[in-house]
Design an enzyme around this catalytic site. Structure first.
Site, short mmCIF file in Angstrom:
data_model
loop_
_atom_site.label_atom_id
_atom_site.label_comp_id
_atom_site.label_asym_id
_atom_site.label_seq_id
_atom_site.Cartn_x
_atom_site.Cartn_y
_atom_site.Cartn_z
N GLU A 46 0.86 -1.18 0.00
CA GLU A 46 0.00 0.00 0.00
C GLU A 46 0.90 1.23 0.00
O GLU A 46 1.62 1.48 0.97
CB GLU A 46 -0.91 0.01 1.24
N ASP A 54 5.19 4.68 3.57
CA ASP A 54 4.98 6.12 3.76
C ASP A 54 6.27 6.72 4.28
O ASP A 54 7.07 6.04 4.92
CB ASP A 54 3.83 6.39 4.74
N ASP A 56 -2.40 11.75 -2.37
CA ASP A 56 -2.48 13.18 -2.67
C ASP A 56 -2.80 13.34 -4.15
O ASP A 56 -2.07 12.85 -5.00
CB ASP A 56 -1.14 13.85 -2.34
N ASP A 104 -11.34 9.72 -3.52
CA ASP A 104 -12.54 10.57 -3.57
C ASP A 104 -12.41 11.62 -4.66
O ASP A 104 -13.38 12.25 -5.03
CB ASP A 104 -12.72 11.30 -2.24
#
Length: 217
Positions: free
Chosen positions: A46, A71, A120, A156
């Site tokens: 991920e 990350d 992002d 989204d």
């Protein structure tokens, strides 16, 4: 700042976090199954995992697979690694690095699947090349994935979703492309397992539909 430093110290000592302070950080490439997970199970990564909700959620659902959240923010990784440790999810790990550097940590064909969960969107034109579905990143994914391994995007953001759809449709090396502008009203919903990140819940509360797209090379 004090809390952040405390959390950095904690993840330095955690076995489920691979980060620059640890010797394994330089030797893990091509050796995730042997040196960390100690099994031969499939690996899902991920990218831009944030607090690691998807890595942890998938790890709960599929104990027969390995999951790695990536990350650069140590404080974010602290949260996911804490949950994984508390629940004894030995199939969930975290890697602290910039995404552009991931080829320093994975061999070609080492990955079975890549998830991009609410990355992002980089909405300005000058930032297009930094989108995680821009051509330079797509080429990286193509190298790291085994043949038939899927890339999955959940977002989204309409701009990022439409951009990614256009990019995949114009490439000649994309197969089994499926997509929806509303995952919870789609037959593709089961592919996302109803795992919801903090960002998803916030965006959905504002009335945003959640988009989903997947494909393999």
């Amino acid at each position: 700042m004090k809390r952040k430093l405390e959390r950095f110290k904690i993840i330095e000592e955690r076995g489920n976090v691979i980060e620059p302070t640890k010797p394994i950080y330089k030797t893990i490439k091509g050796n995730w199954r042997k040196e960390h997970f100690r099994n031969d199970r499939p690996i899902t990564v991920e990218l831009a995992c944030g607090r690691g909700e998807y890595s942890v959620g998938l790890g709960r659902l599929f104990p027969d697979r390995n999951y790695i959240g990536v990350d650069v923010k140590g404080e974010r990784i602290w949260k996911g690694s804490t949950v994984a440790e508390e629940e004894n999810l030995t199939n969930v790990a975290f890697l602290r690095t910039h995404i552009l550097m991931i080829e320093n940590f994975f061999e070609p064909g080492e990955l079975d699947e890549i998830w991009l969960t609410f990355p992002d969107p980089r909405p300005t034109k000058r930032d297009i090349k930094r989108r995680l579905t821009s051509p330079r990143f797509m080429e990286i994914y193509k190298r790291l994935l085994r043949p038939g391994g899927y890339v999955r995007l959940k977002t989204d953001n309409t701009i990022l979703y439409e951009y990614t759809l256009e990019e995949t449709q114009q490439r000649t090396d994309i197969a089994d492309l499926k997509y929806t502008s509303d995952i919870y009203a789609s037959e593709l919903r089961p592919e996302c397992f109803d795992i919801k990140t903090r960002y998803e819940e916030a965006f959905a509360a504002k009335g945003e539909t959640i988009k989903y797209l997947r494909f393999h090379f």
